[in-house]
Write an enzyme that holds these catalytic residues in place. Structure first.
Site, PDB file in Angstrom:
ATOM      1  N   HIS A   1       0.997  -0.958  -0.125  1.00 46.28           N
ATOM      2  CA  HIS A   1      -0.047   0.017   0.457  1.00 46.28           C
ATOM      3  C   HIS A   1       0.880   1.409   0.289  1.00 46.28           C
ATOM      4  CE1 HIS A   1      -2.877  -3.032   0.566  1.00 46.28           C
ATOM      5  NE2 HIS A   1      -4.033  -2.401   0.382  1.00 46.28           N
TER       6      HIS A   1
ATOM      7  N   ASP B   1      -4.854  -2.789  12.033  1.00 44.58           N
ATOM      8  CA  ASP B   1      -5.327  -2.395  10.406  1.00 44.58           C
ATOM      9  C   ASP B   1      -5.622  -3.916   9.602  1.00 44.58           C
ATOM     10  OD1 ASP B   1      -5.220  -1.628   7.628  1.00 44.58           O
ATOM     11  OD2 ASP B   1      -3.390  -1.146   7.592  1.00 44.58           O
ATOM     12  N   MET B   2      -7.391  -4.236   8.859  1.00 39.31           N
ATOM     13  CA  MET B   2      -6.913  -5.195   8.828  1.00 39.31           C
ATOM     14  C   MET B   2      -8.914  -4.781   7.555  1.00 39.31           C
ATOM     15  SD  MET B   2      -9.749  -7.436  11.518  1.00 39.31           S
ATOM     16  CE  MET B   2     -11.085  -7.512  11.803  1.00 39.31           C
TER      17      MET B   2
ATOM     18  N   TRP C   1     -19.786 -16.233   7.797  1.00 39.44           N
ATOM     19  CA  TRP C   1     -21.143 -15.691   8.508  1.00 39.44           C
ATOM     20  C   TRP C   1     -20.544 -13.949   8.693  1.00 39.44           C
ATOM     21  CZ3 TRP C   1     -20.181 -20.244   9.675  1.00 39.44           C
ATOM     22  CH2 TRP C   1     -19.940 -20.727  10.912  1.00 39.44           C
ATOM     23  N   LYS C   2     -19.685 -14.419   9.512  1.00 43.59           N
ATOM     24  CA  LYS C   2     -19.442 -12.975  11.061  1.00 43.59           C
ATOM     25  C   LYS C   2     -19.094 -11.887   9.725  1.00 43.59           C
ATOM     26  CE  LYS C   2     -19.755 -15.173  14.731  1.00 43.59           C
ATOM     27  NZ  LYS C   2     -19.038 -15.747  16.004  1.00 43.59           N
TER      28      LYS C   2
ATOM     29  N   GLY D   1       0.244  -3.866  15.119  1.00 48.46           N
ATOM     30  CA  GLY D   1       1.498  -3.216  15.136  1.00 48.46           C
ATOM     31  C   GLY D   1       2.256  -3.331  15.478  1.00 48.46           C
TER      32      GLY D   1
END
Lengths: 336, 336
Positions: A45, A175-176, A227-228, A307
């Protein structure tokens, strides 16, 4: 591995931004955010995303001169229009505005619509944590993930960032994204012909699989927690879009080079008026110590907080130089 | 299946609460929240949890007379001490206080420490959505989940609730814990000797498995999304504990009947001053319509949004009677 000094990376990105036509100060800030992302080890990124940014400026998806504008405001919350400007510059304005609101009111919220890819989401968590604030931020994305029980992409992999500030500077920054693996990660496993460490999606026959190439073929990546994560991705899209008035996941072009008009939300909490710095430190340190004391499944791999690796990679990359993709580096330095 | 009319269920719970010694109005409210949870089909967190509540009152973990008290306040955020009172009554005060703060300031936040199990987390999402507000709420829990890479329980299954209000009343309420399956769910699969639909944890040899009994034996349930849910569970615990000053997951007794002193956070956003009702409806309906249009893997099972089943179950249970566990029902009605 090609490594370059941080300043060289920053200068090259700065020149490249000015080459795209950005104003001096805006080019400098955007270049710094991209250079810091690369310095912190989030290579996918940082610099590696610059070619996509460049292509989107050239195809008109991003307006380099646009700056975000306030469109509505009430107490601790504001709505901003990103005017399809540079994503990391828009998000930088939004998180700083949320930080100011939280310092004034305890909590701050900025809903930012009509923006562009914010690059590394963690950047805005770090900015809040450096200011001593908690933050919850997310963005929606184009549809690249089937909802649970569906075979067609309906959801975005909507990155979610949660920042926990620590006085020591060792902030905890989650950060996911909502997909178990990004398509970028799937591509590199497929290229190396290596199985994924856990199931990452379905094959074309509808079976869960660790075969990255099979998931690339079916385009049925898994949301985290089945599903979550599917439900979580949906509500993040709804909340950011309803509050910002930007595009929802289902409204984006499926072409990544036309992914523009994102909806983002930036929530911040300033703890200083309801807690003490000593209490915050005491609680955070005790939780992290307990995590580090957990018995690891592999004795050589102690458990880590989100992190934790960043500070170590940052130090290493500043000392040894920032790893860059030679091809992208060659292009950016020869052109600008 | 034994079904009882809603009013009978409510009256029995009300009598039981008064039997525990609660004041009339507090007993009535707590009974209503438990009855509504059961009515909405969340059986594990309604009537079926009453015996545990009763046991914790009797063993002194819960103080039935305690009411929450404000300990710090700044603008849109407040810190409350739950004084180890009844969990759903404390959480009811907290969400209503957060709703009031959001109506005044756009956003509201209440950090509640030193409380008790809030029963169904979704209750507080429904309350915010009924008031027209978005909400993000969570609680921490005792340690019952190994962090990713660890073999010992370090994390809580920390339920997270996100509420999206809709004018139609068909609110989208995500209510999920951080473990892929609760130990209650694992127990029922093990009892039926049925495989889990997806991997739910590790066996004692350290292999991922769908065998519920093997996971019960290893006590190594999976966080949703493996390392991702592990990180999310950690930051939820940190944020709620640091802001509320309640206990952190690592400080709870491993005995579920002594799980008291929880930390919870209630965040609410009132959209009315920065958006219009028409815009909110338009955006939400379009996202839900798109979800419903996704091609289902099984043509008999269309994709659903979080909470979609609730309204249907609620209607059915009000019409046919609320399903109750005969043994628990017999106990509660004979004693009180």
């Amino acid at each position: 591995m090609l490594r370059v000094p941080y300043n060289d990376l920053y200068e090259a990105l700065h020149r490249a931004m000015l080459g795209l036509g950005l104003r001096e100060d805006r080019g400098a800030l955007s270049a710094r955010l991209i250079a810091e992302t690369t310095r912190d080890g989030v290579y996918t990124h940082g610099l590696n995303r610059f070619p996509r940014l460049e292509a989107m400026v050239l195809n008109g998806s991003i307006d380099i001169h646009a700056e975000p504008t306030l469109t509505a405001s009430f107490g601790s919350i504001e709505r901003w229009n990103g005017n399809r400007g540079i994503g990391n510059l828009n998000a930088y304005v939004a998180i700083n505005r949320a930080i100011t609101l939280a310092k004034q009111n305890g909590i701050g919220g900025v809903a930012l619509g009509n923006t562009n890819h914010w690059m590394r989401g963690g950047t805005y968590g770090w900015l809040a944590a450096e200011a001593g604030l908690f933050a919850i931020c997310w963005s929606n994305t184009l549809a690249n993930l089937p909802a649970w029980g569906a075979t067609t992409p309906t959801l975005g992999n909507n990155p979610l960032v949660i920042a926990i500030p620590r006085v020591s500077g060792e902030h905890v920054i989650l950060d996911m994204a909502m997909s178990q693996f990004s398509y970028g990660t799937l591509a590199s496993y497929a290229k190396r012909n290596e199985p994924l460490p856990v199931d990452g999606g379905f094959d074309t026959a509808g079976n869960l699989t660790r075969d990255a190439a099979a998931i690339e073929a079916s385009q049925r990546a898994l949301p985290i927690g089945y599903w979550k994560g599917s439900g979580l991705a949906l509500v993040l899209d709804m909340m950011a879009t309803m509050l910002s008035g930007g595009l929802a996941t289902h409204q984006f072009s499926p072409d990544p080079l036309r992914e523009t008009g994102q909806s983002q939300l930036f929530l911040t909490i300033d703890p200083t008026n309801i807690t003490s710095a000593a209490e915050l430190t005491h609680i955070a340190d005790a939780i992290i110590d307990d995590l580090h004391r957990a018995t690891p499944a592999d004795p050589t791999k102690p458990t880590r907080y989100p992190g934790e690796q960043t500070i170590q990679l940052r130090e290493e990359n500043l000392r040894l130089g920032i790893p860059v993709d030679p091809e992208i580096w060659q292009k950016i330095t020869s052109k600008h």
